[in-house]
Design a protein around this motif. Structure first.
Motif: not given
Length: 377
Positions: A36, A40, A97-102, A104-105, A107
């Protein structure tokens, strides 16, 4: 102006649309956990590219590795095709989900697309993928693409995401592909050998370039090796797309490639039209037509392939199937869509056009492979 050096990959005027491929060994550690912190850093670089006006597509491996850990499978989920398909089904959810979360940080919206070889070998679905990618990018999303391993079989699959990345770049009209892997470029021999030298720029994939490749994936986690990366460079180059191989075994890998110039840049030698680039990138060949020297010279001048120049017909193919065009020594010269099926080609091979109607019993076609449906490699 065209891309001529690694620093050009950060120029929105020269590289307005990038495809970045991330290998399994970079995304997932040996325990099957996402890396992760490293991701990032990479996503921050992708967000910076977006901020300077570049559109970005990510081709991401890692679903099988993530899914196999969650299912407790041995062999990283690659012990059998059934294991790989099951692991991918679970892992794709985690990967998306991992890519969407990262993203999304920062925007940025992530959009998942799963593709099979057949999706991009078939012209209508290839054009559908092209339209979808274009619309997503115009809407500001970052497409996250992977092979649909849950339904792909050993016979009908890309087999590695290097070639998938090149094919996606063709479909998306990208300017460049960056393959992040466990190597920092092409070396003149195995990079583990003393005195191995990294090649900074390659113009055209030749047999000599392929001879430098070392077959396997160093991590044992992925499915590609240097040969698959060279095949990807060849596919991209046919569409006028530059391709770079760089190491992801560092923090801020894009900066190392672009700012410090550590990688190998493959420059396209020519740009085929969209149809011919699609033909050249197709992987499933149904047969081969072996030709003589005179036919090869005619093709080099832009002519069609006539039956008189065919010395052998191999395989069982139908009219409209993609066939290889080979020299007498077996070397691949090009690919094209056959105007006749294999039995008719056997009847016509080596015979002048004036005899075709009598042989076939009907009005013949103008060529066995028409120049508009043929691409030289």
């Amino acid at each position: 102006m065209t891309i001529a050096r690694l620093a050009d990959l950060a120029d929105p005027a020269l590289a307005p649309r990038l495809v970045v491929k991330v290998g399994s060994s970079l995304l997932v550690d040996k325990q099957g956990q996402p890396r992760r912190a490293w991701l990032q850093g990479l996503v921050a670089e992708l967000a910076a590219a977006r901020a300077r006006g570049q559109q970005v597509i990510v081709v991401s491996s890692g679903a099988i590795a993530l899914g196999s850990r969650r299912l407790g499978m041995k062999g990283g989920g690659r012990a059998s095709l059934a294991d790989a398909q099951a692991a991918a089904a679970v892992g794709q959810i985690a990967l998306a989900g991992l890519w969407a979360d990262l993203l999304g940080a920062h925007d940025l919206a992530a959009a998942q697309i799963l593709l099979t070889l057949e999706d991009l070998e078939n012209r209508p679905t290839y054009l559908n993928a092209t339209a979808t990618l274009g619309r997503l990018l115009d809407a500001g999303a970052v497409p996250i693409i992977n092979e649909n391993d849950s339904v792909a079989t050993q016979e009908i699959r890309f087999g590695d995401n290097d070639r998938l990345a090149a094919r996606v770049a063709q479909a998306a009209g990208a300017s460049a592909v960056i393959l992040l892997s466990d190597v920092d470029g092409l070396y003149d021999r195995n990079p583990r050998d003393p005195g191995a030298i990294r090649i900074e720029t390659v113009q055209g994939i030749t047999p000599e370039v392929y001879a430098m490749a070392d077959g396997g994936s160093a991590s044992g986690m992925g499915s590609g090796g240097m040969t698959s990366k060279l095949q990807a460079a060849e596919m991209a180059g046919l569409a006028g797309i530059a391709l770079t191989i760089g190491s992801g075994l560092v923090d801020a890998p894009l900066a190392r490639v672009i700012d410090r110039g550590v990688g190998t840049l493959f420059l396209p030698v020519r740009k085929a039209g969209a149809m011919k680039a699609w033909l050249g990138g197709r992987l499933r060949l149904k047969g081969s037509l072996v030709i003589d020297d005179g036919a090869e010279q005619a093709l080099a001048r832009g002519g069609s392939l006539l039956a008189a120049g065919i010395t052998a017909v191999e395989g069982d193919f139908a009219r409209g199937d993609l066939v290889a065009i080979r020299r007498k020594d077996g070397a691949l010269l090009g690919k094209g869509l056959a105007e006749y099926d294999a039995p008719a080609c056997h009847q016509l091979q080596g015979r002048p056009t004036s005899e075709h109607q009598a042989i076939l019993g009907y009005a013949p076609r103008s060529a066995v492979v028409h120049r508009d449906q043929l691409v030289l490699l």
